[in-house]
Design a protein around this motif. Structure first.
Motif, PDB file in Angstrom:
ATOM      1  N   HIS A  45      72.273 -29.705  15.789  1.00  0.00           N
ATOM      2  CA  HIS A  45      71.855 -29.536  14.389  1.00  0.00           C
ATOM      3  C   HIS A  45      70.574 -28.708  14.317  1.00  0.00           C
ATOM      4  O   HIS A  45      70.465 -27.787  13.474  1.00  0.00           O
ATOM      5  CB  HIS A  45      71.632 -30.903  13.738  1.00  0.00           C
ATOM      6  CG  HIS A  45      71.142 -30.816  12.322  1.00  0.00           C
ATOM      7  ND1 HIS A  45      71.955 -30.461  11.266  1.00  0.00           N
ATOM      8  CD2 HIS A  45      69.904 -31.011  11.794  1.00  0.00           C
ATOM      9  CE1 HIS A  45      71.244 -30.451  10.146  1.00  0.00           C
ATOM     10  NE2 HIS A  45      70.000 -30.787  10.439  1.00  0.00           N
ATOM     11  N   THR A  97      69.698 -36.434  21.559  1.00  0.00           N
ATOM     12  CA  THR A  97      71.157 -36.569  21.600  1.00  0.00           C
ATOM     13  C   THR A  97      71.781 -35.208  21.280  1.00  0.00           C
ATOM     14  O   THR A  97      71.169 -34.354  20.616  1.00  0.00           O
ATOM     15  CB  THR A  97      71.649 -37.602  20.593  1.00  0.00           C
ATOM     16  OG1 THR A  97      71.273 -37.189  19.270  1.00  0.00           O
ATOM     17  CG2 THR A  97      71.052 -38.970  20.888  1.00  0.00           C
ATOM     18  N   GLU A  98      73.011 -35.013  21.734  1.00  0.00           N
ATOM     19  CA  GLU A  98      73.662 -33.712  21.551  1.00  0.00           C
ATOM     20  C   GLU A  98      73.792 -33.347  20.084  1.00  0.00           C
ATOM     21  O   GLU A  98      73.559 -32.198  19.694  1.00  0.00           O
ATOM     22  CB  GLU A  98      75.035 -33.705  22.227  1.00  0.00           C
ATOM     23  CG  GLU A  98      75.754 -32.372  22.079  1.00  0.00           C
ATOM     24  CD  GLU A  98      76.934 -32.228  23.015  1.00  0.00           C
ATOM     25  OE1 GLU A  98      77.656 -31.209  22.894  1.00  0.00           O
ATOM     26  OE2 GLU A  98      77.138 -33.107  23.871  1.00  0.00           O
ATOM     27  N   ALA A  99      74.143 -34.312  19.252  1.00  0.00           N
ATOM     28  CA  ALA A  99      74.333 -34.018  17.831  1.00  0.00           C
ATOM     29  C   ALA A  99      73.045 -33.503  17.188  1.00  0.00           C
ATOM     30  O   ALA A  99      73.059 -32.533  16.414  1.00  0.00           O
ATOM     31  CB  ALA A  99      74.818 -35.269  17.104  1.00  0.00           C
ATOM     32  N   LYS A 100      71.924 -34.139  17.491  1.00  0.00           N
ATOM     33  CA  LYS A 100      70.644 -33.732  16.899  1.00  0.00           C
ATOM     34  C   LYS A 100      70.186 -32.383  17.436  1.00  0.00           C
ATOM     35  O   LYS A 100      69.634 -31.556  16.708  1.00  0.00           O
ATOM     36  CB  LYS A 100      69.582 -34.799  17.158  1.00  0.00           C
ATOM     37  CG  LYS A 100      69.841 -36.114  16.430  1.00  0.00           C
ATOM     38  CD  LYS A 100      69.749 -35.943  14.918  1.00  0.00           C
ATOM     39  CE  LYS A 100      69.880 -37.291  14.216  1.00  0.00           C
ATOM     40  NZ  LYS A 100      69.827 -37.148  12.739  1.00  0.00           N
TER      41      LYS A 100
END
Length: 475
Positions: A90, A84-87
């Protein structure tokens, strides 16, 4: 519907060019010279038969992304199994902070790398029943070989590895890498004791390879032959003597005693016995050693390395003179060396470093029969089971799993317990004859370095070393 290798991660996992650019910008947000995203998806199968019974069968899949940032000699590395983009962002920022530095570069536009086509990417979804049939055939053949065969273990494993490498220098490369291997192990017993034999092989091939080229019956018979042979073997002699190495798998000695010492990172850090010797004579003039990742279907071959560079046929030692080290992007930059397409990693959880692909000595002009006839008393080593090497000085110890005495130019009794002891540079200079019978191994090699394992190939022709220490307990 079949998804092309360049579209797999976008179509199946939503990895768009926009996301790639945002991740690279995040990776460079704390300063850095270079940022790289390495996406990987692996599906695998493994089947094992023991004593005629299926003891194990598994299928699995892993997906993830490794993110690397370079700032001078500093490396920041992070990975995630969540795309996912968030991971991803990060992980990119984590790698950025680890390698944070004053330098800052802009993300360049992506240019897709043109790569080789060394192996098929069709027919990779073979039914598990066909794979089970291979190990069952191996089991039956080994048991039927000789009544002294008391135990047989056979296994088949395969995987399909899909990768995408995108970097701030514009790199954009992808590949689909099939890999399979069939293994057979045999235990034989008689009144004199017990002995083991092993055989196996494979490569980046379709399952038809095991029916049309190297069959389960071939590998099973070879494993059984080795075990039965060792029942009659006597203890190997000890001392310094002439040694002849057979073609094919004995090239593992070149891989370990020489190949690792020619990886650029060891030389950059002055940890190799070959450090600072480019352009100098390091072997007999009959010795030429190459690392070639471009041989179709071979276990060590890859269309593109794990940094997005096409693999090459690299001459390491040419007629005894050291010509080149195997380099990844970092070592090439820091040492001012040309890239060799040698950046490899075990998985997305690991960072790349200089590694071998298929490493072997080129054929010479001597007749193998003449090489054997030239030996008054010595050892003929055909197969090896293992060994260890000290990279800093090239010193090695190798255990021969199949070896014979040479007496008055003739192969005589099989021996067991033979250990070859020496160091790479000295051994290369003691090579006096090189046969014209170059052979590569059957496709079983896995190379370990700093906790990472990658598939490799080895090989050599028949060669003669005028002097080598043999460890043994016989006379």
């Amino acid at each position: 519907m079949t998804v092309s290798k360049t579209e797999y991660f976008r179509e199946r996992m939503g990895v768009t060019n926009g996301l790639l650019e945002r991740c690279l910008q995040a990776a460079l947000s704390a300063g850095g010279d270079f940022a790289e995203l390495y996406f990987e998806s692996v599906t695998s199968t493994s089947i094992g038969v023991d004593e005629g019974i299926v003891k194990s069968a598994s299928q699995g899949m892993s997906v993830g992304c490794g993110i690397r940032v370079l700032s001078g000699e500093r490396t920041g590395f992070s990975y995630t199994d969540d795309l996912t983009e968030a991971k991803l962002l990060h992980a990119a920022k984590t790698a950025a902070l680890i390698a944070s530095g004053p330098s800052k570069v802009q993300v360049q536009g992506f240019v897709e790398t043109e790569v080789h086509a060394l192996y098929p990417i069709t027919g990779l979804d073979t039914e598990i029943a066909q794979k089970l049939d291979l190990v069952q055939r191996a089991d039956r053949t080994a048991r039927a070989y000789d009544s002294r065969v008391t135990q047989v273990r056979a296994s088949f494993s395969d995987e399909v590895r899909r990768i995408l490498i995108v970097a701030s220098d514009g790199t954009y490369a992808s590949d689909v890498q099939p890999l399979s291997r069939l293994n057979v192990g045999v235990l034989a017993k008689d009144d004199s004791g017990s002995a083991r034999g092993t055989s196996g092989g494979g490569g980046r091939v379709q399952i038809s390879y095991y029916n049309e080229q190297k069959t389960p019956e071939f590998f099973a018979a070879e494993a059984a032959r080795q075990a039965i042979l060792q029942l009659t073997a006597t203890e190997a002699p000890a001392g310094e003597m002439e040694v002849v190495l057979g073609p094919g798998w004995p090239g593992v000695l070149i891989h370990e005693a020489v190949g690792h010492g020619l990886e650029a990172d060891f030389n950059r850090k002055k940890q190799s016995a070959f450090a600072g010797l480019l352009g100098q004579k390091v072997a007999n003039e009959k010795v030429t050693v190459v690392d070639n990742g471009t041989i179709a279907g071979r276990r060590g071959s890859i269309n593109v390395d794990d940094e997005g560079a096409p693999t090459k046929d690299t001459v390491l030692i040419e007629k005894g003179v050291l010509r080149r080290y195997m380099s990844d992007k970092l070592s090439a930059k820091l040492m001012g060396l040309p890239g060799t397409g040698s950046g490899r990693r075990e998985s997305y959880q690991h960072f790349p470093m200089p590694r071998m692909t298929n490493t072997y000595m080129l054929a010479g002009e001597d007749e193998p029969a003449d090489i054997l006839r030239s030996v008054k008393k010595g050892l003929y080593a055909v197969n090896f089971s293992g060994g260890s090497v000290d990279i800093t000085n090239g010193k090695f110890v190798f255990a021969a799993s199949e070896a014979y005495l040479i007496e008055d130019g003739k192969i005589t009794a099989p021996v067991k317990g033979a250990m070859l002891v020496g160091d790479g540079p000295t051994a290369l200079n003691h090579v006096s004859m090189v046969g014209h019978d170059l052979a590569l191994d059957e496709g079983i090699g896995t190379c370990g370095k700093k906790g990472q394992g990658v598939p490799v190939g080895v090989g050599m022709p028949t060669i003669k070393l005028d002097r080598m220490t043999v460890g043994g307990t016989g006379r």
